[in-house]
Design a protein around this motif. Structure first.
Motif, PDB file in Angstrom:
ATOM      1  N   ASN A 105       1.228 -30.723 -13.138  1.00 16.64           N
ATOM      2  CA  ASN A 105      -0.168 -30.671 -13.569  1.00 16.64           C
ATOM      3  C   ASN A 105      -0.689 -29.242 -13.735  1.00 16.64           C
ATOM      4  OD1 ASN A 105      -0.346 -33.493 -13.560  1.00 16.64           O
ATOM      5  ND2 ASN A 105      -0.933 -33.534 -11.398  1.00 16.64           N
ATOM      6  N   ILE A 106      -0.306 -28.366 -12.822  1.00 14.97           N
ATOM      7  CA  ILE A 106      -0.824 -26.992 -12.831  1.00 14.97           C
ATOM      8  C   ILE A 106      -0.006 -26.068 -13.727  1.00 14.97           C
ATOM      9  CG2 ILE A 106      -1.273 -24.970 -11.371  1.00 14.97           C
ATOM     10  CD1 ILE A 106      -1.847 -26.983  -9.083  1.00 14.97           C
ATOM     11  N   LYS A 107       1.303 -26.326 -13.775  1.00 14.58           N
ATOM     12  CA  LYS A 107       2.230 -25.491 -14.561  1.00 14.58           C
ATOM     13  C   LYS A 107       2.159 -24.025 -14.113  1.00 14.58           C
ATOM     14  CE  LYS A 107       2.137 -28.428 -18.696  1.00 14.58           C
ATOM     15  NZ  LYS A 107       1.404 -29.530 -18.028  1.00 14.58           N
ATOM     16  N   PRO A 108       2.448 -23.770 -12.842  1.00 15.87           N
ATOM     17  CA  PRO A 108       2.339 -22.406 -12.320  1.00 15.87           C
ATOM     18  C   PRO A 108       3.439 -21.477 -12.825  1.00 15.87           C
ATOM     19  CG  PRO A 108       3.326 -23.814 -10.675  1.00 15.87           C
ATOM     20  CD  PRO A 108       2.906 -24.719 -11.802  1.00 15.87           C
ATOM     21  N   ASP A 109       3.088 -20.215 -12.924  1.00 16.42           N
ATOM     22  CA  ASP A 109       4.073 -19.166 -13.231  1.00 16.42           C
ATOM     23  C   ASP A 109       4.660 -18.606 -11.940  1.00 16.42           C
ATOM     24  OD1 ASP A 109       3.456 -18.684 -16.269  1.00 16.42           O
ATOM     25  OD2 ASP A 109       1.503 -18.690 -15.272  1.00 16.42           O
ATOM     26  N   ILE A 110       3.836 -18.613 -10.883  1.00 20.48           N
ATOM     27  CA  ILE A 110       4.204 -18.031  -9.599  1.00 20.48           C
ATOM     28  C   ILE A 110       3.900 -19.033  -8.491  1.00 20.48           C
ATOM     29  CG2 ILE A 110       3.747 -16.139  -7.968  1.00 20.48           C
ATOM     30  CD1 ILE A 110       2.692 -14.537 -10.434  1.00 20.48           C
ATOM     31  N   LEU A 111       4.790 -19.128  -7.509  1.00 24.10           N
ATOM     32  CA  LEU A 111       4.582 -20.052  -6.389  1.00 24.10           C
ATOM     33  C   LEU A 111       4.794 -19.318  -5.070  1.00 24.10           C
ATOM     34  CD1 LEU A 111       5.733 -23.734  -6.151  1.00 24.10           C
ATOM     35  CD2 LEU A 111       6.111 -22.202  -4.223  1.00 24.10           C
ATOM     36  N   PHE A 112       3.894 -19.533  -4.133  1.00 25.76           N
ATOM     37  CA  PHE A 112       4.011 -19.004  -2.774  1.00 25.76           C
ATOM     38  C   PHE A 112       4.179 -20.166  -1.807  1.00 25.76           C
ATOM     39  CE2 PHE A 112       1.591 -15.687  -4.924  1.00 25.76           C
ATOM     40  CZ  PHE A 112       2.128 -14.511  -4.415  1.00 25.76           C
ATOM     41  N   THR A 113       5.113 -20.032  -0.869  1.00 28.80           N
ATOM     42  CA  THR A 113       5.272 -21.064   0.158  1.00 28.80           C
ATOM     43  C   THR A 113       5.881 -20.464   1.416  1.00 28.80           C
ATOM     44  OG1 THR A 113       5.959 -23.359   0.524  1.00 28.80           O
ATOM     45  CG2 THR A 113       7.592 -21.880  -0.459  1.00 28.80           C
ATOM     46  N   HIS A 114       6.176 -21.319   2.384  1.00 29.17           N
ATOM     47  CA  HIS A 114       6.656 -20.885   3.694  1.00 29.17           C
ATOM     48  C   HIS A 114       8.088 -20.372   3.685  1.00 29.17           C
ATOM     49  CE1 HIS A 114       3.179 -22.433   5.895  1.00 29.17           C
ATOM     50  NE2 HIS A 114       3.228 -23.500   5.122  1.00 29.17           N
ATOM     51  N   TYR A 115       8.352 -19.495   4.625  1.00 26.75           N
ATOM     52  CA  TYR A 115       9.717 -19.047   4.880  1.00 26.75           C
ATOM     53  C   TYR A 115      10.501 -20.207   5.498  1.00 26.75           C
ATOM     54  CZ  TYR A 115      13.597 -16.390   6.879  1.00 26.75           C
ATOM     55  OH  TYR A 115      14.840 -15.929   7.208  1.00 26.75           O
ATOM     56  N   GLU A 116      11.753 -20.321   5.144  1.00 25.47           N
ATOM     57  CA  GLU A 116      12.544 -21.494   5.526  1.00 25.47           C
ATOM     58  C   GLU A 116      12.826 -21.614   7.022  1.00 25.47           C
ATOM     59  OE1 GLU A 116      16.778 -21.467   4.551  1.00 25.47           O
ATOM     60  OE2 GLU A 116      16.608 -19.372   3.944  1.00 25.47           O
ATOM     61  N   ASN A 117      12.856 -20.493   7.734  1.00 25.36           N
ATOM     62  CA  ASN A 117      13.308 -20.535   9.128  1.00 25.36           C
ATOM     63  C   ASN A 117      12.175 -20.310  10.127  1.00 25.36           C
ATOM     64  OD1 ASN A 117      15.595 -20.998  10.798  1.00 25.36           O
ATOM     65  ND2 ASN A 117      15.690 -18.831  11.305  1.00 25.36           N
ATOM     66  N   GLN A 124       8.986 -25.762   7.867  1.00 20.81           N
ATOM     67  CA  GLN A 124      10.367 -26.010   7.467  1.00 20.81           C
ATOM     68  C   GLN A 124      10.452 -27.126   6.428  1.00 20.81           C
ATOM     69  OE1 GLN A 124      12.735 -26.754  11.001  1.00 20.81           O
ATOM     70  NE2 GLN A 124      11.728 -25.092  12.109  1.00 20.81           N
ATOM     71  N   VAL A 125       9.705 -28.198   6.661  1.00 18.79           N
ATOM     72  CA  VAL A 125       9.716 -29.339   5.748  1.00 18.79           C
ATOM     73  C   VAL A 125       9.151 -28.948   4.382  1.00 18.79           C
ATOM     74  CG1 VAL A 125       8.746 -31.633   5.296  1.00 18.79           C
ATOM     75  CG2 VAL A 125       9.618 -31.073   7.578  1.00 18.79           C
ATOM     76  N   ILE A 126       8.051 -28.200   4.383  1.00 19.06           N
ATOM     77  CA  ILE A 126       7.449 -27.783   3.115  1.00 19.06           C
ATOM     78  C   ILE A 126       8.411 -26.910   2.322  1.00 19.06           C
ATOM     79  CG2 ILE A 126       5.614 -26.400   2.070  1.00 19.06           C
ATOM     80  CD1 ILE A 126       4.789 -29.213   3.010  1.00 19.06           C
ATOM     81  N   PHE A 127       9.108 -26.019   3.001  1.00 16.56           N
ATOM     82  CA  PHE A 127      10.093 -25.193   2.296  1.00 16.56           C
ATOM     83  C   PHE A 127      11.156 -26.059   1.623  1.00 16.56           C
ATOM     84  CE2 PHE A 127      14.346 -23.349   2.283  1.00 16.56           C
ATOM     85  CZ  PHE A 127      14.146 -22.274   1.428  1.00 16.56           C
ATOM     86  N   LYS A 128      11.680 -27.041   2.346  1.00 17.97           N
ATOM     87  CA  LYS A 128      12.705 -27.923   1.784  1.00 17.97           C
ATOM     88  C   LYS A 128      12.174 -28.692   0.577  1.00 17.97           C
ATOM     89  CE  LYS A 128      15.182 -28.653   6.148  1.00 17.97           C
ATOM     90  NZ  LYS A 128      15.551 -29.648   7.199  1.00 17.97           N
ATOM     91  N   ALA A 129      10.932 -29.168   0.695  1.00 13.02           N
ATOM     92  CA  ALA A 129      10.334 -29.928  -0.397  1.00 13.02           C
ATOM     93  C   ALA A 129      10.142 -29.047  -1.633  1.00 13.02           C
ATOM     94  CB  ALA A 129       8.993 -30.514   0.039  1.00 13.02           C
ATOM     95  N   VAL A 130       9.683 -27.820  -1.418  1.00 12.18           N
ATOM     96  CA  VAL A 130       9.481 -26.894  -2.538  1.00 12.18           C
ATOM     97  C   VAL A 130      10.804 -26.539  -3.197  1.00 12.18           C
ATOM     98  CG1 VAL A 130       8.804 -24.534  -3.142  1.00 12.18           C
ATOM     99  CG2 VAL A 130       7.329 -25.914  -1.678  1.00 12.18           C
ATOM    100  N   LEU A 131      11.807 -26.296  -2.385  1.00 11.29           N
ATOM    101  CA  LEU A 131      13.123 -25.939  -2.921  1.00 11.29           C
ATOM    102  C   LEU A 131      13.668 -27.057  -3.808  1.00 11.29           C
ATOM    103  CD1 LEU A 131      15.008 -23.499  -2.639  1.00 11.29           C
ATOM    104  CD2 LEU A 131      16.292 -24.794  -0.926  1.00 11.29           C
ATOM    105  N   THR A 132      13.442 -28.305  -3.385  1.00  6.39           N
ATOM    106  CA  THR A 132      13.896 -29.453  -4.177  1.00  6.39           C
ATOM    107  C   THR A 132      13.051 -29.620  -5.436  1.00  6.39           C
ATOM    108  OG1 THR A 132      14.581 -30.588  -2.144  1.00  6.39           O
ATOM    109  CG2 THR A 132      14.369 -31.924  -4.125  1.00  6.39           C
ATOM    110  N   ALA A 133      11.747 -29.463  -5.280  1.00  6.15           N
ATOM    111  CA  ALA A 133      10.829 -29.668  -6.411  1.00  6.15           C
ATOM    112  C   ALA A 133      10.957 -28.594  -7.484  1.00  6.15           C
ATOM    113  CB  ALA A 133       9.391 -29.710  -5.907  1.00  6.15           C
ATOM    114  N   GLN A 163      18.612 -15.032  11.244  1.00  8.80           N
ATOM    115  CA  GLN A 163      17.917 -15.630  10.115  1.00  8.80           C
ATOM    116  C   GLN A 163      16.423 -15.308  10.140  1.00  8.80           C
ATOM    117  OE1 GLN A 163      19.076 -19.759  10.699  1.00  8.80           O
ATOM    118  NE2 GLN A 163      20.633 -19.588   9.114  1.00  8.80           N
ATOM    119  N   GLN A 164      16.081 -14.229  10.851  1.00 13.36           N
ATOM    120  CA  GLN A 164      14.683 -13.839  10.900  1.00 13.36           C
ATOM    121  C   GLN A 164      14.209 -13.378   9.520  1.00 13.36           C
ATOM    122  OE1 GLN A 164      16.765 -13.105  13.338  1.00 13.36           O
ATOM    123  NE2 GLN A 164      15.804 -13.750  15.245  1.00 13.36           N
ATOM    124  N   PHE A 165      12.896 -13.407   9.345  1.00  9.97           N
ATOM    125  CA  PHE A 165      12.267 -13.016   8.086  1.00  9.97           C
ATOM    126  C   PHE A 165      12.653 -11.583   7.733  1.00  9.97           C
ATOM    127  CE2 PHE A 165       8.435 -11.495   5.731  1.00  9.97           C
ATOM    128  CZ  PHE A 165       8.484 -12.390   4.670  1.00  9.97           C
TER     129      PHE A 165
END
Length: 230
Positions: A105-117, A124-133, A163-165
């Motif tokens: 719907n938004i068609k973003p050029d840039i996306l910000f989300t959580h670090y995986e670890n 953690q769940v949001i990162f996995k969902a974003v990576l899949t999406a 695996q720290q940031f």
């Protein structure tokens, strides 16, 4: 960041994560005329001890997010209000489809989300969902994916696997640090006393540390997960 007008999507677990993780950058992008959209996934409250005014606390949190969003320059925001700190009990497919729909719907050029670890399971769940999406597919407009750090979550995930940031992208927020702090201050129940990381001093200290590492006064640091150049 390109000066060409962009659409930006922030995918966050909780309604204060954007202010903490990329608030100074969002304010800067909004000032440059970029279009900011944010989606939150939990009510941010339900994992805490419930009381008679529990529903009022959830509504209060939403009001705080609306106030903060105006400071951050967010054009639209949506909250799915799933149970806080329980996203691992929600089917990952359901969360992923929410993210996919937002991207469609938004068609973003840039996306910000959580670090995986991060320590927080919701992050953690949001990162996995974003990576899949955001699987690379034809006609996907998205060009950049940034992972942000969240105080009292990212740095508290101790790991012997190193695996720290480890940021590789920095944004100078020297002119927006005060507004970033003001935006987080809207969440009155989330502001802690120093030396807690989520104290106002803690937020400013991290920005100073990230800034001095690249020769600036204040910065936000990110891990650039993907970049596609035309």
């Amino acid at each position: 960041m390109s000066l060409l007008k962009k659409k930006v999507l922030v995918v966050a677990a909780h309604s204060d994560d954007d202010a903490l993780g990329c608030g100074g950058t969002l304010i800067k992008l909004a000032h440059q005329g970029h279009e900011i959209h944010t989606i939150y996934f939990t009510d941010g409250v339900s994992s805490r001890k419930k009381s008679k005014d529990f529903k009022k606390k959830i509504l209060k949190r939403k009001k705080h997010s609306l106030k903060a969003s105006k400071i951050l320059g967010i054009k639209t925001l949506k909250n799915f209000s799933y149970p806080d700190n329980q996203l691992d009990t929600v089917p990952l497919l359901k969360i992923t489809r929410n993210v996919e729909n937002a991207i469609k719907n938004i068609k973003p050029d840039i996306l910000f989300t959580h670090y995986e670890n991060d320590l927080n399971v919701d992050h953690q769940v949001i990162f996995k969902a974003v990576l899949t999406a955001t699987r690379p597919k034809p006609r996907l407009r998205l060009k950049k994916i940034f992972l942000f750090e969240t105080l009292s979550s990212t740095e508290w995930k101790y790991s012997i696997k190193k695996q720290q940031f480890n940021p590789n992208y920095f944004v100078d927020i020297s002119k927006t640090i005060n507004k970033k702090i003001k935006a987080f201050s809207c969440y009155k129940d989330e502001v802690c006393d120093w030396p807690h990381p989520r104290s106002l001093k803690g937020i400013k200290n991290l920005a100073m540390i990230r800034g001095q590492s690249v020769g600036k006064k204040f910065c936000e640091a990110f891990y650039l997960l993907r970049q596609i150049n035309d």
